[in-house]
Motif scaffolding. Structure first.
Motif, PDB file in Angstrom:
ATOM      1  N   SER A   1       0.826  -1.195   0.000  1.00  0.00           N
ATOM      2  CA  SER A   1       0.000   0.000   0.000  1.00  0.00           C
ATOM      3  C   SER A   1       0.870   1.258   0.000  1.00  0.00           C
ATOM      4  O   SER A   1       0.610   2.221  -0.717  1.00  0.00           O
ATOM      5  N   LYS A   2       1.918   1.232   0.796  1.00  0.00           N
ATOM      6  CA  LYS A   2       2.841   2.376   0.858  1.00  0.00           C
ATOM      7  C   LYS A   2       3.575   2.543  -0.472  1.00  0.00           C
ATOM      8  O   LYS A   2       3.710   3.661  -0.984  1.00  0.00           O
ATOM      9  N   LEU A   3       4.052   1.445  -1.059  1.00  0.00           N
ATOM     10  CA  LEU A   3       4.772   1.522  -2.327  1.00  0.00           C
ATOM     11  C   LEU A   3       3.885   2.044  -3.454  1.00  0.00           C
ATOM     12  O   LEU A   3       4.354   2.746  -4.354  1.00  0.00           O
TER      13      LEU A   3
ATOM     14  N   ARG B   1      10.198  -0.396 -17.868  1.00  0.00           N
ATOM     15  CA  ARG B   1      10.813  -1.080 -16.729  1.00  0.00           C
ATOM     16  C   ARG B   1      10.546  -0.312 -15.434  1.00  0.00           C
ATOM     17  O   ARG B   1      10.214  -0.902 -14.408  1.00  0.00           O
ATOM     18  N   LEU B   2      10.671   1.007 -15.482  1.00  0.00           N
ATOM     19  CA  LEU B   2      10.433   1.816 -14.282  1.00  0.00           C
ATOM     20  C   LEU B   2       8.976   1.771 -13.852  1.00  0.00           C
ATOM     21  O   LEU B   2       8.683   1.737 -12.654  1.00  0.00           O
ATOM     22  N   LEU B   3       8.062   1.776 -14.814  1.00  0.00           N
ATOM     23  CA  LEU B   3       6.647   1.669 -14.458  1.00  0.00           C
ATOM     24  C   LEU B   3       6.375   0.365 -13.718  1.00  0.00           C
ATOM     25  O   LEU B   3       5.628   0.331 -12.740  1.00  0.00           O
ATOM     26  N   TYR B   4       7.020  -0.715 -14.168  1.00  0.00           N
ATOM     27  CA  TYR B   4       6.817  -2.013 -13.531  1.00  0.00           C
ATOM     28  C   TYR B   4       7.585  -2.121 -12.214  1.00  0.00           C
ATOM     29  O   TYR B   4       7.066  -2.613 -11.219  1.00  0.00           O
ATOM     30  N   ALA B   5       8.823  -1.640 -12.201  1.00  0.00           N
ATOM     31  CA  ALA B   5       9.674  -1.787 -11.015  1.00  0.00           C
ATOM     32  C   ALA B   5       9.197  -0.942  -9.842  1.00  0.00           C
ATOM     33  O   ALA B   5       9.343  -1.337  -8.690  1.00  0.00           O
ATOM     34  N   THR B   6       8.622   0.216 -10.128  1.00  0.00           N
ATOM     35  CA  THR B   6       8.272   1.148  -9.056  1.00  0.00           C
ATOM     36  C   THR B   6       6.775   1.303  -8.831  1.00  0.00           C
ATOM     37  O   THR B   6       6.377   1.871  -7.822  1.00  0.00           O
TER      38      THR B   6
END
Length: 168
Positions: free
Chosen positions: A23-25, A94-99
């Protein structure tokens, strides 16, 4: 892009991530929002159980059952991330998925938004609050390399002169 955020959430839950951490992420202000991802994981388990167990029959119901959003497999997600020709476009996916960043948050990133601990500074996230997003080591390395090639303060999604307009 939303499917990458969704996939991140579902796969993180499947791997055992704590709901409060997720939830925080995801920068959810209410745990109820994050709990929607649990319904997807439970629905997948229930569907597999009902399809494979010979003694179980799906309940007959007259109510419309909300279908969970499709979630690509990890292999499908990685293939999607690797599909674009330009390194910038692969990095964005990649950033959309990783973060699990929102598209608007990703588009606001500039080359100086990586802090000394390898986190991404996300300005004016949902609710007009700044926050940090975590990165896995490989994504961090790729982002740092990409950011070093950019002028300070340039938005990360803008093509660099060396990339050209046609990916050369």
């Amino acid at each position: 892009p939303q499917v990458l955020r969704h996939s991140f959430a579902v796969r993180s839950l499947e791997a055992g991530m704590d709901l409060l951490v997720l939830s925080k992420l995801l920068d959810h202000h209410h745990l109820f929002t994050t709990q929607n991802y649990i319904a997807v994981a439970i629905a997948d388990c229930q569907r597999a159980y009902l399809a494979s167990h010979p003694l179980v029959h799906p309940p007959k119901t007259t109510k419309a059952v909300k279908q969970p959003q499709a979630c690509p497999s990890v292999a499908e997600t990685l293939a999607l991330i690797d599909a674009p020709k330009l390194p910038r476009d692969r990095l964005i996916l990649r950033l959309l998925y990783a973060t699990a960043l929102r598209v608007s948050e990703l588009l606001a990133l500039v080359s100086g938004d990586i802090d000394e601990r390898g986190r991404l500074f996300v300005r004016t996230a949902k609710g007009e609050q700044d926050r940090y997003a975590l990165l896995d080591p490989q994504s961090l390395q790729r982002l740092q390399q990409y950011a070093q090639e950019r002028p300070p303060g340039q938005r990360l999604q803008q093509p660099h002169a060396a990339e050209g307009q046609h990916g050369h």
